[in-house]
Design an enzyme around this catalytic site. Structure first.
Site, mmCIF file in Angstrom:
data_model
loop_
_atom_site.group_PDB
_atom_site.id
_atom_site.type_symbol
_atom_site.label_atom_id
_atom_site.label_comp_id
_atom_site.label_asym_id
_atom_site.label_seq_id
_atom_site.Cartn_x
_atom_site.Cartn_y
_atom_site.Cartn_z
ATOM 1 N N SER A 1 0.940 -1.216 -0.058
ATOM 2 C CA SER A 1 -0.040 -0.120 0.058
ATOM 3 C C SER A 1 0.958 1.163 0.039
ATOM 4 O O SER A 1 0.307 2.261 -0.354
ATOM 5 C CB SER A 1 -0.909 0.077 1.381
ATOM 6 O OG SER A 1 -0.205 0.060 2.401
ATOM 7 N N LYS B 1 0.776 4.784 6.787
ATOM 8 C CA LYS B 1 0.098 5.579 5.897
ATOM 9 C C LYS B 1 0.907 6.824 5.819
ATOM 10 O O LYS B 1 1.612 7.255 6.602
ATOM 11 C CB LYS B 1 -1.360 5.881 5.658
ATOM 12 C CG LYS B 1 -2.109 4.473 5.934
ATOM 13 C CD LYS B 1 -1.982 3.825 4.800
ATOM 14 C CE LYS B 1 -2.826 2.466 4.869
ATOM 15 N NZ LYS B 1 -2.884 1.591 3.292
#
Length: 243
Positions: free
Chosen positions: A58, A114
Protein backbone atom coordinates in the site's frame (compact mmCIF):
# COMPACT_ATOMS: atom_id res chain seq x y z
CA UNK A 1 58.47 -13.83 39.33
CA UNK A 2 57.09 -12.81 42.73
CA UNK A 3 54.62 -10.42 41.06
CA UNK A 4 53.36 -13.22 38.82
CA UNK A 5 52.95 -15.51 41.80
CA UNK A 6 50.96 -12.86 43.66
CA UNK A 7 48.63 -12.44 40.66
CA UNK A 8 48.08 -16.20 40.44
CA UNK A 9 47.30 -16.38 44.15
CA UNK A 10 44.81 -13.52 43.87
CA UNK A 11 43.03 -15.27 41.01
CA UNK A 12 42.86 -18.47 43.01
CA UNK A 13 41.46 -16.59 46.00
CA UNK A 14 38.82 -14.91 43.81
CA UNK A 15 37.78 -18.26 42.33
CA UNK A 16 37.64 -19.85 45.75
CA UNK A 17 35.63 -16.94 47.11
CA UNK A 18 33.13 -17.23 44.23
CA UNK A 19 32.85 -20.95 44.78
CA UNK A 20 31.76 -20.30 48.38
CA UNK A 21 28.90 -17.98 47.31
CA UNK A 22 25.64 -19.80 48.07
CA UNK A 23 23.65 -20.94 45.04
CA UNK A 24 20.61 -18.98 46.24
CA UNK A 25 22.63 -15.76 46.18
CA UNK A 26 23.83 -16.45 42.65
CA UNK A 27 20.29 -17.10 41.46
CA UNK A 28 19.11 -13.91 43.17
CA UNK A 29 21.86 -11.91 41.48
CA UNK A 30 20.93 -13.35 38.08
CA UNK A 31 17.26 -12.56 38.61
CA UNK A 32 18.04 -8.96 39.60
CA UNK A 33 20.33 -8.53 36.58
CA UNK A 34 17.70 -9.89 34.17
CA UNK A 35 15.04 -7.74 35.83
CA UNK A 36 16.95 -4.58 34.95
CA UNK A 37 17.60 -5.83 31.39
CA UNK A 38 13.89 -6.51 30.87
CA UNK A 39 12.92 -3.19 32.45
CA UNK A 40 15.31 -1.30 30.16
CA UNK A 41 13.91 -3.17 27.13
CA UNK A 42 10.32 -2.32 28.10
CA UNK A 43 11.24 1.33 28.61
CA UNK A 44 12.91 1.58 25.19
CA UNK A 45 10.24 -0.45 23.44
CA UNK A 46 7.37 1.36 25.10
CA UNK A 47 8.51 4.98 24.87
CA UNK A 48 11.40 5.36 22.40
CA UNK A 49 11.16 3.01 19.47
CA UNK A 50 10.00 -0.28 18.03
CA UNK A 51 10.59 -2.42 14.97
CA UNK A 52 8.01 -2.92 12.22
CA UNK A 53 7.89 -4.92 8.98
CA UNK A 54 5.93 -3.79 5.91
CA UNK A 55 3.51 -6.62 4.97
CA UNK A 56 1.67 -5.06 2.02
CA UNK A 57 2.23 -2.91 -1.05
CA UNK A 58 0.00 0.00 0.00
CA UNK A 59 2.98 2.36 0.40
CA UNK A 60 4.90 1.41 -2.74
CA UNK A 61 7.25 2.66 -3.98
CA UNK A 62 8.15 4.58 -0.84
CA UNK A 63 8.03 1.43 1.29
CA UNK A 64 8.29 -2.07 -0.13
CA UNK A 65 6.99 -5.39 1.16
CA UNK A 66 9.72 -6.77 3.40
CA UNK A 67 11.14 -3.39 4.50
CA UNK A 68 12.09 -3.56 8.19
CA UNK A 69 11.62 -0.23 9.95
CA UNK A 70 12.73 1.35 13.18
CA UNK A 71 9.79 3.40 14.44
CA UNK A 72 10.22 6.36 16.76
CA UNK A 73 7.56 6.86 19.41
CA UNK A 74 9.32 9.85 20.96
CA UNK A 75 6.77 12.57 21.60
CA UNK A 76 3.97 10.66 19.87
CA UNK A 77 2.99 7.82 22.14
CA UNK A 78 3.96 5.79 25.20
CA UNK A 79 2.72 2.36 26.14
CA UNK A 80 3.40 -1.01 27.69
CA UNK A 81 4.90 -3.52 25.24
CA UNK A 82 2.76 -6.50 24.22
CA UNK A 83 -0.41 -4.78 25.48
CA UNK A 84 -2.97 -2.41 23.97
CA UNK A 85 -2.39 0.15 26.72
CA UNK A 86 -0.90 3.39 25.45
CA UNK A 87 -1.25 7.15 25.87
CA UNK A 88 -0.69 9.91 23.26
CA UNK A 89 2.00 12.48 23.92
CA UNK A 90 2.59 16.08 22.80
CA UNK A 91 3.77 15.81 19.16
CA UNK A 92 1.40 15.95 16.19
CA UNK A 93 2.22 14.81 12.65
CA UNK A 94 2.54 17.26 9.77
CA UNK A 95 1.24 16.96 6.22
CA UNK A 96 2.86 14.28 4.02
CA UNK A 97 4.62 12.72 7.01
CA UNK A 98 4.50 8.92 7.19
CA UNK A 99 2.84 7.65 10.36
CA UNK A 100 2.22 4.32 12.07
CA UNK A 101 -1.13 3.91 13.80
CA UNK A 102 -3.71 1.49 15.10
CA UNK A 103 -6.53 1.00 12.55
CA UNK A 104 -9.44 3.04 13.94
CA UNK A 105 -12.02 0.63 12.50
CA UNK A 106 -10.37 -2.37 14.26
CA UNK A 107 -7.56 -1.71 16.81
CA UNK A 108 -6.94 -5.47 17.12
CA UNK A 109 -5.47 -5.58 13.62
CA UNK A 110 -1.72 -5.04 13.02
CA UNK A 111 -0.59 -1.42 12.89
CA UNK A 112 -1.05 0.50 9.62
CA UNK A 113 1.55 2.64 7.85
CA UNK A 114 0.23 5.54 5.75
CA UNK A 115 0.99 9.15 4.86
CA UNK A 116 -0.75 12.12 6.46
CA UNK A 117 -2.63 14.01 3.76
CA UNK A 118 -5.22 16.15 5.57
CA UNK A 119 -4.99 17.94 8.92
CA UNK A 120 -7.67 18.70 11.54
CA UNK A 121 -10.20 21.28 10.40
CA UNK A 122 -9.36 20.97 6.69
CA UNK A 123 -11.74 19.85 3.97
CA UNK A 124 -10.43 17.01 1.83
CA UNK A 125 -11.78 15.84 -1.51
CA UNK A 126 -10.73 13.28 -4.10
CA UNK A 127 -11.52 14.07 -7.72
CA UNK A 128 -9.95 14.31 -11.16
CA UNK A 129 -7.34 11.74 -10.13
CA UNK A 130 -5.95 13.86 -7.30
CA UNK A 131 -6.44 15.01 -3.70
CA UNK A 132 -7.81 18.48 -3.00
CA UNK A 133 -7.32 20.28 0.32
CA UNK A 134 -9.60 23.25 1.00
CA UNK A 135 -10.33 23.48 -2.73
CA UNK A 136 -6.64 23.44 -3.76
CA UNK A 137 -5.03 20.50 -5.55
CA UNK A 138 -2.35 18.83 -3.46
CA UNK A 139 0.94 18.34 -5.30
CA UNK A 140 2.25 14.81 -4.71
CA UNK A 141 5.36 13.35 -6.33
CA UNK A 142 5.43 10.10 -4.34
CA UNK A 143 2.23 8.36 -5.45
CA UNK A 144 1.81 5.25 -7.57
CA UNK A 145 -1.34 4.83 -9.65
CA UNK A 146 -4.35 7.10 -10.04
CA UNK A 147 -6.06 8.59 -6.99
CA UNK A 148 -9.76 7.74 -7.08
CA UNK A 149 -12.68 8.27 -4.72
CA UNK A 150 -14.28 5.08 -3.36
CA UNK A 151 -17.63 3.73 -4.44
CA UNK A 152 -20.38 3.53 -1.83
CA UNK A 153 -20.11 -0.26 -1.69
CA UNK A 154 -16.38 -0.04 -0.91
CA UNK A 155 -16.77 1.94 2.32
CA UNK A 156 -15.74 0.04 5.43
CA UNK A 157 -17.40 2.54 7.78
CA UNK A 158 -20.06 5.18 7.18
CA UNK A 159 -17.88 8.16 8.08
CA UNK A 160 -19.67 10.55 5.72
CA UNK A 161 -18.95 11.49 2.14
CA UNK A 162 -16.46 13.47 0.09
CA UNK A 163 -15.75 16.33 0.30
CA UNK A 164 -15.15 15.67 3.99
CA UNK A 165 -14.27 18.11 6.78
CA UNK A 166 -11.73 16.51 9.08
CA UNK A 167 -12.76 16.74 12.76
CA UNK A 168 -10.51 18.09 15.50
CA UNK A 169 -7.77 15.73 16.66
CA UNK A 170 -8.13 13.63 13.51
CA UNK A 171 -5.95 13.11 10.41
CA UNK A 172 -6.69 11.99 6.85
CA UNK A 173 -4.16 9.28 5.91
CA UNK A 174 -3.58 7.60 2.55
CA UNK A 175 -1.20 5.06 1.09
CA UNK A 176 1.21 6.11 -1.64
CA UNK A 177 0.07 3.21 -3.86
CA UNK A 178 -3.33 4.77 -4.49
CA UNK A 179 -4.81 1.87 -6.43
CA UNK A 180 -3.83 -0.67 -3.76
CA UNK A 181 -4.44 1.00 -0.41
CA UNK A 182 -7.20 0.68 2.16
CA UNK A 183 -6.98 4.13 3.72
CA UNK A 184 -9.04 7.10 4.93
CA UNK A 185 -11.01 7.08 1.71
CA UNK A 186 -12.63 3.85 2.86
CA UNK A 187 -12.86 4.19 6.66
CA UNK A 188 -12.47 7.85 7.56
CA UNK A 189 -9.86 9.80 9.48
CA UNK A 190 -7.30 8.59 12.02
CA UNK A 191 -7.87 9.89 15.59
CA UNK A 192 -4.74 11.40 17.11
CA UNK A 193 -5.00 8.91 19.98
CA UNK A 194 -4.42 6.04 17.50
CA UNK A 195 -1.14 7.41 16.13
CA UNK A 196 1.80 5.72 17.82
CA UNK A 197 4.86 6.88 15.89
CA UNK A 198 6.74 7.57 12.69
CA UNK A 199 9.40 5.53 10.82
CA UNK A 200 12.94 6.85 11.05
CA UNK A 201 15.12 4.17 9.43
CA UNK A 202 15.04 1.07 7.21
CA UNK A 203 17.47 -1.34 8.87
CA UNK A 204 16.74 -4.36 6.67
CA UNK A 205 14.85 -5.07 3.45
CA UNK A 206 14.21 -8.56 2.10
CA UNK A 207 12.68 -9.65 -1.18
CA UNK A 208 10.58 -12.56 0.08
CA UNK A 209 7.03 -13.93 -0.32
CA UNK A 210 4.36 -11.76 1.28
CA UNK A 211 3.31 -14.58 3.65
CA UNK A 212 6.61 -14.16 5.47
CA UNK A 213 5.44 -10.79 6.82
CA UNK A 214 1.80 -11.61 7.53
CA UNK A 215 2.21 -13.49 10.79
CA UNK A 216 3.47 -16.82 9.43
CA UNK A 217 6.43 -17.55 11.71
CA UNK A 218 7.69 -20.49 9.65
CA UNK A 219 7.74 -18.47 6.43
CA UNK A 220 9.48 -15.58 8.18
CA UNK A 221 12.18 -17.91 9.51
CA UNK A 222 12.68 -19.30 6.00
CA UNK A 223 12.96 -15.77 4.60
CA UNK A 224 15.73 -14.89 7.06
CA UNK A 225 17.50 -18.22 6.50
CA UNK A 226 17.29 -17.73 2.72
CA UNK A 227 18.82 -14.26 3.07
CA UNK A 228 21.84 -15.80 4.79
CA UNK A 229 22.27 -18.41 2.06
CA UNK A 230 21.33 -16.06 -0.80
CA UNK A 231 22.40 -12.50 0.11
CA UNK A 232 20.99 -11.32 -3.21
CA UNK A 233 17.51 -11.35 -1.64
CA UNK A 234 18.62 -8.45 0.55
CA UNK A 235 17.83 -5.06 -1.00
CA UNK A 236 21.18 -3.58 -0.04
CA UNK A 237 20.50 -0.13 -1.48
CA UNK A 238 17.53 0.33 0.86
CA UNK A 239 19.47 -0.40 4.04
CA UNK A 240 19.86 2.54 6.43
CA UNK A 241 17.55 4.78 4.45
CA UNK A 242 16.51 7.61 6.77
CA UNK A 243 13.10 9.29 6.61
Amino acid sequence: MKADAIKVNKKREAVASEAHVPMSSRVKSEIIAWFWVILAFMLINGTLGQARVIPSGSMENTLLIGDHLIMSRVGYDAGIPFTNWHVPLWRNPHRQQIIIFKPPFDPTQPDYVKRVIGLPGETVDVKDGAVWINGKKLEENYTLGRTEAPRADQLMTQYGSLPYKIPDNCYWAMGDNRENSQDSRYWGCVPRNDIIGTPVLIYMSLDAPRDAWNGNIADRFLAYANAIIHPGTIRWRRLFHVF
